[in-house]
Design a protein around this motif. Sequence first.
Motif, mmCIF file in Angstrom:
data_model
loop_
_atom_site.group_PDB
_atom_site.id
_atom_site.type_symbol
_atom_site.label_atom_id
_atom_site.label_comp_id
_atom_site.label_asym_id
_atom_site.label_seq_id
_atom_site.Cartn_x
_atom_site.Cartn_y
_atom_site.Cartn_z
ATOM 1 N N LYS A 72 0.805 -1.223 0.000
ATOM 2 C CA LYS A 72 0.000 0.000 0.000
ATOM 3 C C LYS A 72 0.839 1.274 0.000
ATOM 4 O O LYS A 72 0.443 2.312 0.505
ATOM 5 C CB LYS A 72 -0.985 0.020 1.167
ATOM 6 C CG LYS A 72 -2.097 -0.989 1.031
ATOM 7 C CD LYS A 72 -3.216 -0.683 1.978
ATOM 8 C CE LYS A 72 -4.358 -1.642 1.712
ATOM 9 N NZ LYS A 72 -5.554 -1.249 2.408
ATOM 10 N N ARG A 73 2.044 1.155 -0.523
ATOM 11 C CA ARG A 73 2.915 2.310 -0.659
ATOM 12 C C ARG A 73 3.436 2.360 -2.094
ATOM 13 O O ARG A 73 3.759 1.339 -2.686
ATOM 14 C CB ARG A 73 4.082 2.230 0.311
ATOM 15 C CG ARG A 73 3.695 2.520 1.737
ATOM 16 C CD ARG A 73 4.921 2.582 2.639
ATOM 17 N NE ARG A 73 4.672 3.217 3.897
ATOM 18 C CZ ARG A 73 3.875 2.781 4.845
ATOM 19 N NH1 ARG A 73 3.175 1.680 4.666
ATOM 20 N NH2 ARG A 73 3.740 3.430 5.988
ATOM 21 N N THR A 99 2.365 6.860 0.823
ATOM 22 C CA THR A 99 1.293 6.016 1.328
ATOM 23 C C THR A 99 0.004 6.305 0.572
ATOM 24 O O THR A 99 -0.352 7.459 0.356
ATOM 25 C CB THR A 99 1.079 6.252 2.840
ATOM 26 O OG1 THR A 99 2.298 5.935 3.524
ATOM 27 C CG2 THR A 99 -0.032 5.384 3.383
ATOM 28 N N LYS A 101 -3.750 6.677 0.539
ATOM 29 C CA LYS A 101 -4.818 7.012 1.483
ATOM 30 C C LYS A 101 -6.151 6.985 0.739
ATOM 31 O O LYS A 101 -6.189 6.946 -0.479
ATOM 32 C CB LYS A 101 -4.595 8.417 2.067
ATOM 33 C CG LYS A 101 -3.225 8.647 2.665
ATOM 34 C CD LYS A 101 -3.274 8.366 4.107
ATOM 35 C CE LYS A 101 -1.933 8.749 4.761
ATOM 36 N NZ LYS A 101 -1.910 8.392 6.132
ATOM 37 N N ASP A 108 5.807 9.858 2.600
ATOM 38 C CA ASP A 108 6.120 9.470 3.977
ATOM 39 C C ASP A 108 7.195 10.362 4.589
ATOM 40 O O ASP A 108 7.324 10.426 5.805
ATOM 41 C CB ASP A 108 6.549 7.999 4.025
ATOM 42 C CG ASP A 108 5.411 7.074 3.623
ATOM 43 O OD1 ASP A 108 4.237 7.397 3.893
ATOM 44 O OD2 ASP A 108 5.690 6.017 3.016
#
Length: 126
Positions: A72-73, A99, A101, A108
């Motif tokens: 998820k990055r 990241t 969202k 980050d």
Amino acid sequence: MKRLTILLLTIISFSVRGQDSTFGLIGVYESTQNKFERYSILILEKDKKFIYKYGVGGCQGEVKGTWTIQDKRLEFLNDQEFLNNDIINYPNLALTTWTIKKKGIKPDKLVNSGCVKDNKLHVKNK
């Protein structure tokens, strides 16, 4: 024969789901910190290429490269021409992950292009 059909349908189903999650990320993301002449924009293209545009006043630039997803990055790798340039100091987007969202993507760590520093949420422009 029936088992083979079910197996093939399952494999196709997983393949399509993976493409959908990546496809949903494709687009133009603008920083919530953008104002008048200041901007930080990240464009994710469907061929796993990216363009990062930044600027404030007369100081502006753009970096290109490739992106991937890990846990998820978003991870970035600048094209070679944007690394170790003796004339222009381009931001190395490989120095931080972003990241994913619900409302957008967020670095980050601080992304420092020399003229723009940004670590704010980048919202997808619809």
